[in-house]
Design a protein around this motif. Structure first.
Motif, mmCIF file in Angstrom:
data_model
loop_
_atom_site.group_PDB
_atom_site.id
_atom_site.type_symbol
_atom_site.label_atom_id
_atom_site.label_comp_id
_atom_site.label_asym_id
_atom_site.label_seq_id
_atom_site.Cartn_x
_atom_site.Cartn_y
_atom_site.Cartn_z
ATOM 1 N N MET A 1 43.778 39.907 34.449
ATOM 2 C CA MET A 1 43.654 39.267 33.157
ATOM 3 C C MET A 1 42.319 38.887 32.875
ATOM 4 O O MET A 1 41.731 39.354 31.796
ATOM 5 N N SER A 2 41.806 37.972 33.613
ATOM 6 C CA SER A 2 40.325 37.571 33.243
ATOM 7 C C SER A 2 39.339 37.704 34.651
ATOM 8 O O SER A 2 39.347 36.781 35.389
ATOM 9 N N PRO A 3 38.728 38.869 34.509
ATOM 10 C CA PRO A 3 37.910 38.973 35.596
ATOM 11 C C PRO A 3 36.613 38.452 35.855
ATOM 12 O O PRO A 3 36.077 38.081 36.950
ATOM 13 N N ASN A 4 36.211 37.796 34.695
ATOM 14 C CA ASN A 4 34.937 37.127 34.499
ATOM 15 C C ASN A 4 34.887 35.749 34.691
ATOM 16 O O ASN A 4 34.063 34.979 34.961
ATOM 17 N N VAL A 5 36.176 35.179 34.987
ATOM 18 C CA VAL A 5 36.505 33.790 35.433
ATOM 19 C C VAL A 5 36.245 33.619 36.827
ATOM 20 O O VAL A 5 36.539 34.321 37.655
ATOM 21 N N GLU A 6 35.847 32.288 37.352
ATOM 22 C CA GLU A 6 35.511 31.870 38.872
ATOM 23 C C GLU A 6 36.882 30.885 38.870
ATOM 24 O O GLU A 6 36.748 29.580 38.403
ATOM 25 N N PRO A 7 37.860 31.139 40.051
ATOM 26 C CA PRO A 7 38.176 32.364 40.552
ATOM 27 C C PRO A 7 38.795 33.215 39.438
ATOM 28 O O PRO A 7 39.359 32.884 38.757
ATOM 29 N N PRO A 8 38.749 34.666 39.961
ATOM 30 C CA PRO A 8 39.349 35.704 39.140
ATOM 31 C C PRO A 8 40.900 35.435 38.943
ATOM 32 O O PRO A 8 41.698 35.136 40.030
ATOM 33 N N VAL A 9 41.324 35.590 37.799
ATOM 34 C CA VAL A 9 42.842 35.505 37.696
ATOM 35 C C VAL A 9 43.334 36.836 37.176
ATOM 36 O O VAL A 9 42.763 37.638 36.379
ATOM 37 N N CYS A 10 44.543 37.158 37.913
ATOM 38 C CA CYS A 10 45.255 38.114 37.675
ATOM 39 C C CYS A 10 46.653 37.925 37.553
ATOM 40 O O CYS A 10 47.178 36.886 37.853
ATOM 41 N N LYS A 11 47.414 39.017 37.016
ATOM 42 C CA LYS A 11 49.023 38.675 36.622
ATOM 43 C C LYS A 11 49.648 39.749 37.514
ATOM 44 O O LYS A 11 49.450 40.878 37.603
ATOM 45 N N ILE A 12 50.738 39.156 38.158
ATOM 46 C CA ILE A 12 51.437 40.166 38.779
ATOM 47 C C ILE A 12 52.462 40.590 38.021
ATOM 48 O O ILE A 12 53.307 39.818 37.361
#
Length: 125
Positions: free
Chosen positions: A1-12
């Motif tokens: 979802m947001s690859p540029n954020v630290e840590p990367p956030v993804c949606k399952i």
């Protein structure tokens, strides 16, 4: 979802459910489409009688009312090939017969032994 954020956030997500919803959307879009067909009216020979002409004209009008395009083809036989002007007159007569329901998409033109004309339904009908 947001690859540029630290840590990367993804949606399952459930891939099967995603594919199912995508197919459902495509099916719904396909249902709303109007497929335009090209119907053909063949006139064989230049010596067509009035009742036969009116019957073919009424078929063309019915096709145009349904929203389909109509291809009118006159087949020239034997010595008729030497008189394309008679075929043009017949095409003009056919166009005038269906004039209320159609517009000429492609004017009458000789192609080999055939003379072809394409009619499209008027947008308001």
């Amino acid at each position: 979802m947001s690859p540029n954020v630290e840590p990367p956030v993804c949606k399952i997500m459930d891939y099967g459910k995603y594919k199912f919803e995508q197919m459902k959307r495509e099916k719904e879009a396909k249902k709303n489409q109007k497929v335009i067909e090209i119907k053909e009216i063949r006139i064989i020979g230049l010596g067509i009688d009035t009742h036969d002409f009116e019957t073919k004209g009424n078929h063309a009008i019915r096709f145009l009312k349904e929203g389909n395009k109509v291809k009118v083809a006159i087949r020239f036989r034997g010595r008729e090939l030497g008189h394309p002007e008679i075929g043009l007159e017949l095409m003009e007569k056919f166009k005038n017969y269906c004039d209320e329901y159609c517009t000429v998409e492609k004017a009458a033109k000789m192609e080999g032994r055939n003379m072809l004309m394409f009619l499209a339904p008027k947008s308001g009908k």
